[in-house]
Motif scaffolding. Structure first.
Motif, mmCIF file in Angstrom:
data_model
loop_
_atom_site.group_PDB
_atom_site.id
_atom_site.type_symbol
_atom_site.label_atom_id
_atom_site.label_comp_id
_atom_site.label_asym_id
_atom_site.label_seq_id
_atom_site.Cartn_x
_atom_site.Cartn_y
_atom_site.Cartn_z
ATOM 1 N N HIS B 683 -16.074 0.775 4.126
ATOM 2 C CA HIS B 683 -15.222 0.452 2.984
ATOM 3 C C HIS B 683 -13.801 0.240 3.317
ATOM 4 O O HIS B 683 -13.102 0.218 2.155
ATOM 5 N N GLY B 684 -13.568 0.262 4.369
ATOM 6 C CA GLY B 684 -12.173 0.013 4.785
ATOM 7 C C GLY B 684 -10.942 1.096 4.937
ATOM 8 O O GLY B 684 -9.984 0.886 4.939
ATOM 9 N N TYR B 685 -11.698 2.184 4.911
ATOM 10 C CA TYR B 685 -10.997 3.407 5.182
ATOM 11 C C TYR B 685 -10.900 3.725 6.873
ATOM 12 O O TYR B 685 -11.676 3.566 7.313
ATOM 13 N N LYS B 686 -9.732 4.162 7.263
ATOM 14 C CA LYS B 686 -9.564 4.640 8.576
ATOM 15 C C LYS B 686 -10.050 6.130 8.627
ATOM 16 O O LYS B 686 -9.414 7.034 8.046
ATOM 17 N N VAL B 687 -10.835 6.558 9.461
ATOM 18 C CA VAL B 687 -11.445 7.867 9.576
ATOM 19 C C VAL B 687 -10.952 8.506 10.957
ATOM 20 O O VAL B 687 -11.245 7.850 11.842
#
Lengths: 201, 776
Positions: B683-687
């Motif tokens: 979903h486009g989050y940097k983890v």
């Protein structure tokens, strides 16, 4: 056995045979094949009478619900071995869906192998059920010498390693209850009027 | 070290634990406490073993070590002192040797468990330093994890010159509990320079025969056996075993015939058992030569170095920007994937190089070695120009690696030949020296001969040296190819293995694959054994498979057939939306290129990727798709985001925000957290994934360093929910007020609130919903 494993795997994946589409069935079957090849099932059992005494942890008040079954009880532990853990980890690196399916398949294989190891009327009661203390699993493993015999270790926090391991008491004629279950408030089975041990409570 | 070869059968003692555990004096005590509380019992048992014919006594110290010695009012040091004193008293006036006994720690080693190599080493080192002046040697026994055994052997070897006997246990399947075979144990323990290796405990004496036969061709060292008296059974609180002393002796004789030269007993054996086998004492035993072949291994795979193997070249940042960036960020996912992809493609072992300018190569190579071994079973070739980095990585490697490389310069040989000798590792030897690469084959062979001679002075046989004939591009000088081929021919006349880095041949020329493939076939024919190459290049792998089939290396053409009959069907989808919905990760790149012709990266995300993920999410909620498909779609979307993020001007542009996630201290389960990670990334989050078993300080440090929008904590069990609460409290005490979401099997909304979390995420999709909410 094949159908049992498939049903069990689909169950752990959150679906059952009626709903599973072709892709899920294929993934589940592949995972069952991979995990079956790697599973190194080992188990051991000692009856409390052969042990020569009733372990202290069983005398705790939380175990009152099984008190009537202890005389004929046995200590039991089983594992699929470390290679299953490694494979799930390794699959997770390149293909998380395959890892999830493998994880589910391993659970199903362990369930089926344990079930096959039990005699008629026996059920496996694990510490953590019905409000008992999950960390009592250490005592079961220690009394069985499970580290040496089966290769089941416990971490400082009481987790069993390999992950796909079980340990507890074999009770003859015992009927499970959801009373005291930690996740009863969010249990998917209960919402559907079922229980995780396969029948209406 | 043993001072003389073992030419006649020697007798070890039998069980200590099962002889003591039923005694009334032992009840309620650790058996080792009897060394102090009832030394007369231990001394008497030692004497009975001596009278039975034992040449070696094992001290009553199996559980004595800083890690394992718990729940006793007595100190481990004083208990060890007493164990030695009592054995010495029993052996006084005899030639019997007193061996200090050490068992495993009882902890599971990393990466499956949380016990580190360094902890395992220090645990044994502390004991060795304490007792080494008062014993005749050490026996490390009943180990079921090769990695812990390796740490223990090094701890003894580096802190004393006394003889070291090392034995492992194998189950009915012929493997240790962590999957090592007797062959792997033999190769690894021989490489580390133990004096005697073998098998103890395990199952029955009968099953040991096969194990000894499997070890025997792979080591020149004496093999010792200490089987149980068969399988244990319990009745009325007592343990029984199903072999008689005579049966035990019968199978012990078979073990001697199979190649064992020191025999004794483990659980269930007694002085009577040892008396029954003492009749074999003094029987002449064969001396065994070192294996003719050269081996490397991981903990679970043994590899004989031979012609036609493939060494994968892709774990090397040279010319690979993405790998370089990942290594610098200590993000090892990329490295692990490259390793597994090469394994799937047919590599037999993998070269691992992390040489990047201005980085701590020693630390990085060690980390990378651990990370690759965590997921990949193939043996590794540790590749560095730094002797320090190589030794550090060899040290923590699980198994026997190959190293790459030494060369003919004094500096290189002085630094690395002692390392090769100490760890018994095969090594690549470059046919160059301080003056560079000789232009002629004769010049390279002269260097090879010099390396062979110098290695011999360190006790290193030429079979451990794998010579690199050195490939240089024909684009600068067309004779380079012929020089390499002539060098290969001449090296084979020296009786050594050969290797080359293949792709250099075509550097600077168009259509390199044709040149590489053709040169490979030519080189094989002239003496090349092992190419270092790209196993993901299917055409060049075909050349290797075909050569092996045509030359008879590949028996019955099995690998050739398998390679050419594997399914290659790939499901197709018409566009990016459907590719993501169907989870077809491999096709998204093609679709994105097509989309980019008419759309911006931003619009592709908002108009295609997010709707596709929403569609899958809705189907998941309706239970028309299930977790595997949800993850497959997430993986496909994640791949799409990764491609699109490279089209933004700034590196981090395109990410919606950063999230730090971890499985808390004490918890080694991480599949749930990993699912959440993939779905968040999709979903486009940097983890920033801190992994499993993460302490609160590390979580806090990550929050400071990465400035995330939220923290996600996972725990599977009730026993680790406390650690979750502790972590949240720690963050708050440091003034880190970031939103914290928690998830895991035993958590509920109520528990989450109770432990101070801001959000409870029931599943991966919920976690994304929470992030969206926080973002707004």
């Amino acid at each position: 056995m094949e159908q049992t494993l498939l049903n069990g795997t689909l169950h752990y994946l959150g679906c059952d045979g009626r709903h599973a589409d072709t892709a899920t069935l294929s993934l589940a079957r592949q995972a069952i094949g991979t995990m079956t090849a790697l599973a190194d099932f080992r188990c051991c059992e000692i009856s409390l009478s052969d042990l020569g005494h009733t372990p202290d942890f069983v005398l705790k008040p939380a175990y009152a619900t099984i008190a009537g079954f202890v005389a004929e009880a046995s200590l039991f532990a089983a594992t699929l071995g470390i290679r299953v853990d490694r494979k799930i980890k390794s699959l997770g690196t390149v293909d998380m869906s395959a890892a999830v399916a493998a994880n589910a398949a391993a659970n199903a294989i362990l369930d089926a192998r344990v079930e096959a190891a039990l005699t008629d009327g026996q059920v496996l009661f694990c510490p953590g059920y019905s409000g008992t203390d999950m960390s009592d699993v250490r005592h079961v493993l220690q009394l069985l010498d499970a580290q040496r015999r089966l290769g089941i270790f416990t971490s400082d926090s009481g987790m069993m390693i390999p992950e796909k391991s079980v340990a507890g008491l074999l009770l003859k004629g015992y009927r499970f209850s959801c009373r005291g279950c930690l996740i009863a408030s969010k249990c998917e089975h209960l919402r559907r009027g079922l229980t995780c041990y396969g029948r209406q409570d | 070290m043993l001072h003389e070869p073992i030419s006649r059968v020697r007798i070890f003692d039998g069980a200590m634990g099962t002889e003591l555990s039923h005694l009334p004096e032992a009840q309620g005590h650790m058996l080792e406490e009897l060394n102090i509380l009832h030394p007369e019992i231990i001394e008497n048992l030692h004497r009975r073993y001596i009278e039975a014919g034992a040449d070696y006594l094992t001290t009553n110290s199996f559980s004595i070590s800083p890690t394992k010695w718990k729940n006793s009012p007595l100190g481990w040091q004083e208990t060890a002192d007493a164990a030695i004193a009592v054995a010495r008293r029993a052996a006084q006036g005899t030639d019997v040797k007193v061996m200090f006994d050490m068992g495993p720690s009882g902890r599971m080693m990393e990466p499956i468990g949380d016990y580190t190599f360094e902890q395992a080493y220090d645990n044994v080192r502390a004991v060795v330093e304490h007792v080494r002046d008062r014993v005749d040697g050490f026996i490390i026994e009943t180990f079921s994890d090769l990695y812990e055994m390796r740490a223990a052997v090094l701890a003894v070897r580096e802190n004393t010159d006394l003889p070291l006997f090392a034995t492992m246990t194998f189950d009915a399947s012929g493997r240790t509990l962590t999957g090592s075979t007797p062959e792997i144990a033999a190769v690894t323990l021989t490489a580390l320079g133990v004096d005697v290796l073998g098998i103890n405990c395990s199952t029955s004496p009968k099953t040991f025969v096969d194990l000894v036969q499997r070890m025997r061709p792979l080591t020149h060292l004496p093999i010792m056996t200490q089987p149980n008296m068969g399988l244990p059974m319990m009745k009325d609180g007592k343990t029984f075993y199903n072999y008689t002393d005579d049966e035990f002796a019968h199978w012990t004789e078979r073990l001697i015939e199979a190649g064992a030269s020191i025999v004794g007993g483990c659980c269930g054996t007694s002085p009577a058992t040892i008396a029954a086998i003492a009749r074999f004492k003094g029987r002449e035993v064969s001396q065994y030569p070192a294996p003719a072949d050269t081996y490397i291994c991981s903990a679970t795979q043994l590899l004989r170095l031979q012609k036609g193997l493939i060494c994968g070249e892709r774990l090397n940042p040279t010319g690979k920007k993405k790998l370089k960036e990942a290594l610098l960020a200590r993000d090892f996912d990329y490295l692990q994937k490259e390793a597994l992809n090469q394994e799937s493609a047919g590599a037999d072992f993998l070269d691992l190089n992390v040489g990047i300018a201005n980085c701590d190569e020693k630390a990085l190579l060690c980390q990378a070695t651990r990370k690759v071994q965590e997921v990949c079973d193939l043996p590794l070739q540790l590749d560095s120009s730094s002797p320090d980095a190589l030794e550090a990585a060899i040290r923590i490697y699980n198994g026997v690696p190959m190293i790459n490389s030494i060369n003919g310069s004094d500096e290189s040989m002085d630094a690395l030949l002692p390392v090769v000798a100490k760890y018994g590792t095969p090594t690549v030897a470059l046919t160059l020296d301080k003056d560079g690469i000789p232009e002629t084959a004769d010049g390279r062979i002269a260097i090879a001969q010099r390396i062979i001679d110098r290695a011999a002075r360190h006790g290193i046989d030429r079979r451990q040296l794998v010579f690199d004939a050195l490939v240089m591009t024909v684009s600068s000088n067309q004779s380079h190819g012929q020089t390499t081929l002539r060098t290969l021919e001449a090296l084979k006349r020296l009786g050594v293995l050969t290797i080359v880095g293949l792709s250099n041949i075509s550097f600077g020329l168009p259509e390199r694959a044709h040149l590489n493939r053709t040169f490979l076939a030519m080189a094989f024919e002239r003496g090349l054994d092992i190419p270092i190459m790209n196993p993901l290049d299917r055409d060049i792998v075909q050349t290797v498979r075909a050569f092996n089939a045509l030359s008879g290396i590949d028996a019955n053409c099995e690998r050739y057939i398998a390679f050419n009959t594997a399914g290659n069907a790939t499901e197709q989808a018409d566009d990016l939306f459907h590719a993501v919905v169907a989870g077809l990760r491999d096709t998204v790149g093609r679709h994105i290129e097509h989309e980019l012709q008419t759309a911006t990266p931003e619009s592709i995300i908002s108009d295609v990727l997010i709707p596709a993920l929403t569609e899958v999410g809705e189907r998941f909620e309706k239970k028309t798709v299930f977790l595997p498909q949800l993850i497959q779609s997430a993986e496909a979307a994640k791949a799409a985001f990764e491609i699109l993020s490279t089209r933004y001007a700034r590196n981090d542009a395109g990410h919606k925000g950063t999230v730090v996630i971890a499985t808390v201290k004490g918890d080694v389960h991480d599949i749930g957290k990993n699912i959440v990670k993939v779905v968040m990334q999709s979903h486009g989050y940097k983890v920033v994934d801190l992994g499993k078993n993460v302490d609160k300080e590390t979580v806090a440090e990550a929050c400071r360093r990465h400035n995330p929008m939220a923290v996600g904590l996972s725990a599977l069990m009730t026993t680790t929910v406390d650690a979750m609460e502790d972590t949240i409290r720690h963050l708050r005490s440091l003034g880190i007020g970031l939103p914290v979401m928690v998830g895991g099997a035993v958590l509920t909304e109520e528990i989450a609130a109770h432990i101070g979390a801001d959000y409870y995420a029931q599943d991966a999709l919920t976690s994304v919903g929470i992030l969206e909410k926080i973002r707004q």
